[in-house]
Design an enzyme around this catalytic site. Structure first.
Site, PDB file in Angstrom:
ATOM      1  N   GLY A 242       0.731  -1.252   0.000  1.00 53.36           N
ATOM      2  CA  GLY A 242       0.000   0.000   0.000  1.00 53.36           C
ATOM      3  C   GLY A 242       0.763   1.306   0.000  1.00 53.36           C
ATOM      4  N   GLU A 276       4.246  -6.474   1.723  1.00 53.13           N
ATOM      5  CA  GLU A 276       3.764  -6.896   0.397  1.00 53.13           C
ATOM      6  C   GLU A 276       3.640  -5.717  -0.558  1.00 53.13           C
ATOM      7  OE1 GLU A 276      -0.109  -8.406   1.435  1.00 53.13           O
ATOM      8  OE2 GLU A 276       0.676 -10.263   2.266  1.00 53.13           O
ATOM      9  N   CYS A 347     -14.581   3.527 -27.922  1.00 49.35           N
ATOM     10  CA  CYS A 347     -15.894   4.165 -28.007  1.00 49.35           C
ATOM     11  C   CYS A 347     -16.541   4.273 -26.633  1.00 49.35           C
ATOM     12  CB  CYS A 347     -16.768   3.390 -28.973  1.00 49.35           C
ATOM     13  SG  CYS A 347     -16.045   3.437 -30.603  1.00 49.35           S
TER      14      CYS A 347
HETATM   15  C1  LIG Z   1      -2.913  -5.108  -3.819  1.00 49.83           C
HETATM   16  C2  LIG Z   1      -2.373  -5.734  -2.628  1.00 49.83           C
HETATM   17  C3  LIG Z   1      -1.052  -5.492  -2.246  1.00 49.83           C
HETATM   18  C4  LIG Z   1      -0.153  -4.515  -2.962  1.00 49.83           C
HETATM   19  O1  LIG Z   1      -0.613  -3.208  -2.837  1.00 49.83           O
HETATM   20  P1  LIG Z   1       0.287  -1.966  -3.346  1.00 49.83           P
HETATM   21  O2  LIG Z   1      -0.559  -0.797  -3.065  1.00 49.83           O
HETATM   22  O3  LIG Z   1       0.510  -2.164  -4.804  1.00 49.83           O
HETATM   23  O4  LIG Z   1       1.555  -1.982  -2.576  1.00 49.83           O
HETATM   24  C5  LIG Z   1      -0.559  -6.174  -1.145  1.00 49.83           C
HETATM   25  N1  LIG Z   1      -1.339  -7.029  -0.445  1.00 49.83           N
HETATM   26  C6  LIG Z   1      -2.623  -7.277  -0.771  1.00 49.83           C
HETATM   27  C7  LIG Z   1      -3.423  -8.229   0.026  1.00 49.83           C
HETATM   28  C8  LIG Z   1      -3.194  -6.634  -1.866  1.00 49.83           C
HETATM   29  O5  LIG Z   1      -4.464  -6.872  -2.184  1.00 49.83           O
END
Ligand SMILES: *Cc1c(COP(=O)(O)O)cnc(C)c1O
Length: 423
Positions: A242, A276, A347
């Site tokens: 995130g 992540e 379109c």
């Molecule tokens: C989308 C997602 C991420 C990655 O999010 P970013 O904003 O691209 O860093 C990590 N963990 C989960 C569970 C996600 O759904």
């Protein structure tokens, strides 16, 4: 434009690392995604440096950019993978990511996907409901294996991002309400084919403030303590992805800021940390290169009609996202500027990259770069309007490599069949 990532001007020409963007566009055609190898490498390094001293596994979020060359690069840098589907697990495995570095997320894992992940032996499933727990327990039992699980809790914090990418509020479909987590953990611990190993959250995407992370991780660490008091010791604390990047004027949430804000609260967790990140690794590594086809005006607007469209990069249409748009060949200032909507050939009136944007006055056939397109660009691309999907290239120093060829018309009808009665 000041330079963005490894895209910069030299002699009035846009380069990615040491390769002129025009050369790649001539060779591979447009629309074209161009990614910088060095940017991705540096982004991973930034996370490692920021969290040094904390045992860390970076599980790159495959959905941000799933090209297997990008995945292979990240694997070679020591990253694991965060996957949301069987298909993403397959991609990660094809790129050589070790199962022991893969976490399987998502609120709707199917029985087939769970079996596949159990066969591969993923590090853990981040589980989002009681029925999913039961399903994984039953399938692991049938396969006579133990499934490692973590619970994804919903910490109920507001990440102050676009509502479509906020995922940690009470009303969102994700996770287990944090106040019920203890109860869920007890139930999971009693299931015979599960090994409870972690705690997970993911509060949203494109988050630019540290506050929501500090608040939510504090709640998670409190929960870890309560679990410990109940005799449940977890090995992994997975704080999700995130961190936001700079598209326009926002301040990026760098790994350094994130780690700084969490340092104190993480010290007491006693867990191995998993992060992540997706967007923050690849977002500003890439640009979407497109060619200006036509310029036209009506009573109220001017339009630059380009050969890329919402099927290639849907973020502006879907989230009203801002992308910086730059000419590939700098235009002399004396030629002036014009306020335009930069639109594609599809379109739909929602098919645009920018609205009312001040752009240099350009000639048809000029190349244009839609910046910050490395994340949630190609992975969200579709064949809408029967448009073959774009090619992708990876630049490394003065070399570039086509990492996906452009789709052909033949690709468009692959797998389709006219039933005999129509022949
Ligand atoms: C989308 C997602 C991420 C990655 O999010 P970013 O904003 O691209 O860093 C990590 N963990 C989960 C569970 C996600 O759904």
């Amino acid at each position: 434009m000041e330079s963005i990532g490894n895209f910069h001007y030299r002699g009035g020409e846009l380069y990615c690392e040491k390769v002129p963007v025009e050369r790649m566009a001539e060779d591979a055609g447009t629309p074209l995604f161009v990614y910088s190898h060095a940017f991705i490498k540096d982004a991973v390094k930034e996370y490692k440096i920021a969290f040094r001293g904390t045992p860390l596994l970076l599980c790159y979020a495959v959905k941000a950019n799933a090209n297997i060359a990008i995945l292979k690069l990240l694997e070679s840098l020591g990253c694991g993978a965060e996957v949301i589907s069987g298909g993403e697990l397959y991609r990660a495995r094809q790129a050589g990511v070790k199962p022991g570095k893969i976490v399987f997320d998502g609120p709707g894992k199917s029985p087939e996907e769970i079996r596949y992940a159990l066969r591969e032996g993923v590090l853990m499933f981040n589980v989002e409901s009681e029925q999913e727990l039961e399903c994984i327990d039953a399938l692991a039992g049938e396969m006579k294996v133990k499934a490692r699980i973590a619970l994804r809790v919903n910490p109920d914090v507001n990440p102050n991002t676009h509502p479509y990418i906020a995922t940690g509020l009470k009303k969102d479909k994700f996770g287990i309400p944090i106040e019920r987590a203890l109860d869920y953990y007890k139930r999971a611990a009693a299931m015979s084919n599960l090994e409870v190993v972690g705690l997970h959250q993911h509060i949203g995407s494109q988050i630019t403030r540290v506050g929501p992370y500090r608040d939510s991780v504090r709640k998670l660490v409190d929960l870890l303590e309560r679990l410990r008091a109940e005799g449940l010791r977890l090995q992994y604390l997975d704080i999700g992805g995130g961190p936001g990047i700079r598209y326009d004027k926002e301040r990026a949430l760098t790994p350094e800021r994130l780690a700084g804000a969490l340092r104190e609260v993480l010290e007491s967790s006693g867990c191995r940390l998993i992060v992540e990140p997706g967007r923050s690794i690849v977002g500003n590594s890439g640009a979407l290169i497109t060619r200006l086809l036509y310029i036209k005006s009506n009573a109220v607007k001017n339009f630059y009609i380009v050969d890329a469209a919402m099927n290639d990069l849907i973020r502006p249409s879907l989230y009203q996202a801002h992308h910086h748009i730059a000419p590939v060949q700098l235009v002399p200032e004396r030629d002036g500027t014009i306020t335009v909507d930069v639109v594609g050939p599809i379109c739909e009136s929602g098919d645009y990259f920018a609205q009312d944007r001040e752009m240099p006055v350009m000639e048809p056939r000029s190349l244009i770069a839609v910046m910050s397109a490395g994340a949630y660009g190609f992975t969200m691309a579709s064949n809408y309007n029967a448009r073959p999907r774009a090619a992708e290239v990876l630049v490394k120093g003065d070399e570039y490599h086509i990492i996906r060829r452009r789709e052909t018309f033949r690709d468009l009808i692959k797998g389709e069949k006219i039933p005999e009665f129509l022949e």
